[in-house]
Design a protein around this motif. Sequence first.
Motif, PDB file in Angstrom:
ATOM      1  N   CYS A  19      36.880  56.367  12.215  1.00 33.17           N
ATOM      2  CA  CYS A  19      37.400  57.730  12.103  1.00 33.17           C
ATOM      3  C   CYS A  19      38.549  57.907  13.096  1.00 33.17           C
ATOM      4  CB  CYS A  19      36.289  58.730  12.386  1.00 33.17           C
ATOM      5  SG  CYS A  19      36.844  60.443  12.498  1.00 33.17           S
ATOM      6  N   ARG A  20      39.710  58.284  12.593  1.00 34.55           N
ATOM      7  CA  ARG A  20      40.900  58.409  13.450  1.00 34.55           C
ATOM      8  C   ARG A  20      40.719  59.424  14.572  1.00 34.55           C
ATOM      9  NH1 ARG A  20      46.383  57.748   9.923  1.00 34.55           N
ATOM     10  NH2 ARG A  20      45.778  55.829   8.883  1.00 34.55           N
ATOM     11  N   GLU A  21      40.072  60.541  14.267  1.00 33.04           N
ATOM     12  CA  GLU A  21      39.870  61.567  15.295  1.00 33.04           C
ATOM     13  C   GLU A  21      38.947  61.070  16.399  1.00 33.04           C
ATOM     14  OE1 GLU A  21      41.342  64.566  15.985  1.00 33.04           O
ATOM     15  OE2 GLU A  21      42.702  63.818  14.459  1.00 33.04           O
ATOM     16  N   ALA A  27      40.063  57.143  22.959  1.00 33.95           N
ATOM     17  CA  ALA A  27      41.224  56.615  23.678  1.00 33.95           C
ATOM     18  C   ALA A  27      41.689  57.580  24.763  1.00 33.95           C
ATOM     19  CB  ALA A  27      42.362  56.310  22.707  1.00 33.95           C
ATOM     20  N   GLU A  28      41.717  58.875  24.448  1.00 33.34           N
ATOM     21  CA  GLU A  28      42.117  59.875  25.450  1.00 33.34           C
ATOM     22  C   GLU A  28      41.135  59.890  26.619  1.00 33.34           C
ATOM     23  OE1 GLU A  28      42.324  63.468  23.146  1.00 33.34           O
ATOM     24  OE2 GLU A  28      44.310  62.981  22.342  1.00 33.34           O
ATOM     25  N   ASN A  29      39.837  59.851  26.311  1.00 37.84           N
ATOM     26  CA  ASN A  29      38.830  59.819  27.373  1.00 37.84           C
ATOM     27  C   ASN A  29      38.979  58.572  28.241  1.00 37.84           C
ATOM     28  OD1 ASN A  29      37.719  62.215  26.473  1.00 37.84           O
ATOM     29  ND2 ASN A  29      35.979  61.254  25.449  1.00 37.84           N
ATOM     30  N   HIS A  30      39.265  57.456  27.609  1.00 37.85           N
ATOM     31  CA  HIS A  30      39.433  56.202  28.329  1.00 37.85           C
ATOM     32  C   HIS A  30      40.601  56.290  29.305  1.00 37.85           C
ATOM     33  CE1 HIS A  30      40.551  52.029  29.082  1.00 37.85           C
ATOM     34  NE2 HIS A  30      39.335  51.683  28.714  1.00 37.85           N
ATOM     35  N   VAL A  31      41.717  56.819  28.841  1.00 33.90           N
ATOM     36  CA  VAL A  31      42.909  56.946  29.686  1.00 33.90           C
ATOM     37  C   VAL A  31      42.620  57.863  30.880  1.00 33.90           C
ATOM     38  CG1 VAL A  31      45.271  57.868  29.759  1.00 33.90           C
ATOM     39  CG2 VAL A  31      44.568  56.400  27.863  1.00 33.90           C
ATOM     40  N   GLU A  32      41.969  59.000  30.609  1.00 35.07           N
ATOM     41  CA  GLU A  32      41.645  59.937  31.689  1.00 35.07           C
ATOM     42  C   GLU A  32      40.694  59.316  32.702  1.00 35.07           C
ATOM     43  OE1 GLU A  32      40.214  63.645  30.089  1.00 35.07           O
ATOM     44  OE2 GLU A  32      41.869  63.737  28.662  1.00 35.07           O
TER      45      GLU A  32
END
Length: 74
Positions: A19-21, A27-32
């Motif tokens: 699922c793209r979302e 990915a956003e959580n990983h970066v943060e």
Amino acid sequence: MSLAPPETWPGADGNPISCREKVKVLAENHVELAQVMRDAFEDAVLMGVDEAALRRLLTSMVEALPSPKRKPGA
């Protein structure tokens, strides 16, 4: 270890999350998280904390995270 998000996220069934979302949120959580960990690690080491001990501490913190799948008190 790379601080970049993984190319695929393994699902509980062994298949990659597609699922793209979901992938976007992961990915956003990983970066943060990577940024917060990098900052905390750098601060601690520069303040004199033993690097190997800090790595063990961070690892133990991750290992102690409760699973959101478990019921409280179970």
